[in-house]
Design a protein around this motif. Sequence first.
Motif, mmCIF file in Angstrom:
data_model
loop_
_atom_site.group_PDB
_atom_site.id
_atom_site.type_symbol
_atom_site.label_atom_id
_atom_site.label_comp_id
_atom_site.label_asym_id
_atom_site.label_seq_id
_atom_site.Cartn_x
_atom_site.Cartn_y
_atom_site.Cartn_z
ATOM 1 N N UNK A 79 0.839 -1.196 0.000
ATOM 2 C CA UNK A 79 0.000 0.000 0.000
ATOM 3 C C UNK A 79 0.874 1.246 0.000
ATOM 4 N N UNK A 80 0.333 2.325 -0.512
ATOM 5 C CA UNK A 80 1.120 3.542 -0.689
ATOM 6 C C UNK A 80 0.430 4.715 -0.010
ATOM 7 N N UNK A 81 1.213 5.535 0.681
ATOM 8 C CA UNK A 81 0.679 6.770 1.250
ATOM 9 C C UNK A 81 0.402 7.756 0.123
ATOM 10 N N UNK A 404 -8.929 3.338 -2.070
ATOM 11 C CA UNK A 404 -8.580 1.946 -1.795
ATOM 12 C C UNK A 404 -7.184 1.690 -2.350
ATOM 13 N N UNK A 405 -6.367 1.003 -1.570
ATOM 14 C CA UNK A 405 -4.983 0.735 -1.957
ATOM 15 C C UNK A 405 -3.993 1.578 -1.191
ATOM 16 N N UNK A 406 -4.479 2.630 -0.547
ATOM 17 C CA UNK A 406 -3.593 3.540 0.175
ATOM 18 C C UNK A 406 -3.425 3.100 1.623
ATOM 19 N N UNK A 407 -2.363 3.598 2.260
ATOM 20 C CA UNK A 407 -2.197 3.367 3.690
ATOM 21 C C UNK A 407 -3.253 4.128 4.482
ATOM 22 N N UNK A 408 -3.677 5.281 3.951
ATOM 23 C CA UNK A 408 -4.721 6.049 4.622
ATOM 24 C C UNK A 408 -6.026 5.261 4.697
#
Length: 544
Positions: A79-81, A404-408
């Motif tokens: 996951x990406x910020x 969706x997919x984010x660290x958030x």
Amino acid sequence: MTGTVSRRRFLGITGTLGAMGLVAACSPTPGGSPPRPAATGGGGAALLPTYQPFDTFPPDLTSGNPGVSPGYFTYPDPPTAVTSRVPASGGPIRALTFTYDPVAPEMSNNALWQSINEALGTDLDLEYTPAAEYDARFATTIAGNDLPDVVAVKGQQQQMPKMLAAKFSDLTELLSGDAVLDYPHLAALPTPSWRSTVYDGRIWGVPVPRSLIGTVLYTRADILERAGLSLQPGSLEEFTEMAKALTDEREGRWAFGQTPLTVLLETNGVANTWSVDDAGVFTFNGRLPGYEQALADAVALNDLGVVHPDGNAAQNTQRNEWMMAGTTAFQIGNYAGWPKFYLQGAGIDGFRLTGMLSPAREEGGTMVRTAGPAASHFSAVAAQDDPERLAEILRVLDWLAAPFGSTEYITRRFGKEGETFTLDGPDPVLTPEGVNQATLPVRYITENSPVIFESQNERAVRDQFDHQEAGLELTVPNPTEGLYSEAAASEGASALQALTATEQEILLGNQPVADWAAAVESYMSAVGNKIKAEYEEAWAQLDG
């Protein structure tokens, strides 16, 4: 209502159906809100925020139909910020919303809530009530002088444009067109969802987007498959025979937990509560022959004994339990509730859930389908004296809409790794403590564009994706989306209550179907003709 958007563009942007079936569509349903006109007041496509989707996390399933939600078999790894700065640094942000779930633990005992606050850089002071009580709470809040920073606006209210202008921040200059690109997660919300936030040509809030698929005839596919039945009947006759085959009263089994009027309306070609012809003349669809035929078909199904004898008087939670127990094979509900059935069915051998489309009345006939509104509701920002405070609140809303997919997204939905969730491969999975804490209704402030994801369940993702792709091809545009009727907001509820009472009595067999026409004319005399006139006036103001 004033505006410059064309009728062709109006329907193209809308692309959804509204209510169908007065009882089903105009009363609250779990996981969603009552379908309603998305009163926009015009302003044209240029008014709406520029749409800029995220392409950082490519899905496993995509459709050529932009209304179909993308499907993911696993959570993107890694996951990406996607947030470049901590959104806030000022005082707490108060937000008022509602929930359909149990009350979450207080902030001091809720690690998920604490994780969100840490990421935001301030305390999100969340106040909420059960959805059924929210209208009263909203009215009291608006009447008082202590308005929270963010307030969920659920459904249409009396004097809606005046109320918004008097109490809330006009967000047009901050979010219209390319201005929204300063808030990239808000820019990634679907364009149709923004239409519900616009009144008198101004943007008054941030939407809570929803899939356009709307109401679903949930189907215990595993039960149908064991009985050798098709998952998609081609006609009303086949649908009826299927229902009879699934019913065995001596064994305590019935096809339906409630009379499937919403299905029968679609089967008889009735889509939406209102329709409009090329001359701009609106028709209340309760007057259509297909509506009365659907009532007659519903009574016939009841007479066959294929509906649970307590079903039409039961609560939706009870009907859900019947379907999960195999007491019934079908349940009508909002699409947003689909994932919860997988949690409840985890211990059921061979459990499979699908959605059935309403069959045509005759084999090979035309099928139509009703989809839900593009937004459940929207969150308005209270009037602010300080522009920087307003920008800070918008940054918080932007963070809550991280994709969706984010660290958030993981923080918002799952909280703190090792305490409220663990990882199963790349997929976050709530711990028992996390399940309890995750009922915090941050998703009813705003959230990301809808996606389909069921951890470790590829078939479930495919089933939902296939249902959306097939169903959205059948949707009929709802002409009242984007139109505001003061009569509907201020007078419609009481008159509709009388009409839905007659409908319910017909379904229960206490009144004949022949009583329907007179009840509709009473409704039209009481308020329907006023609503019709206001819709026609608003429609006429849309340029050709």
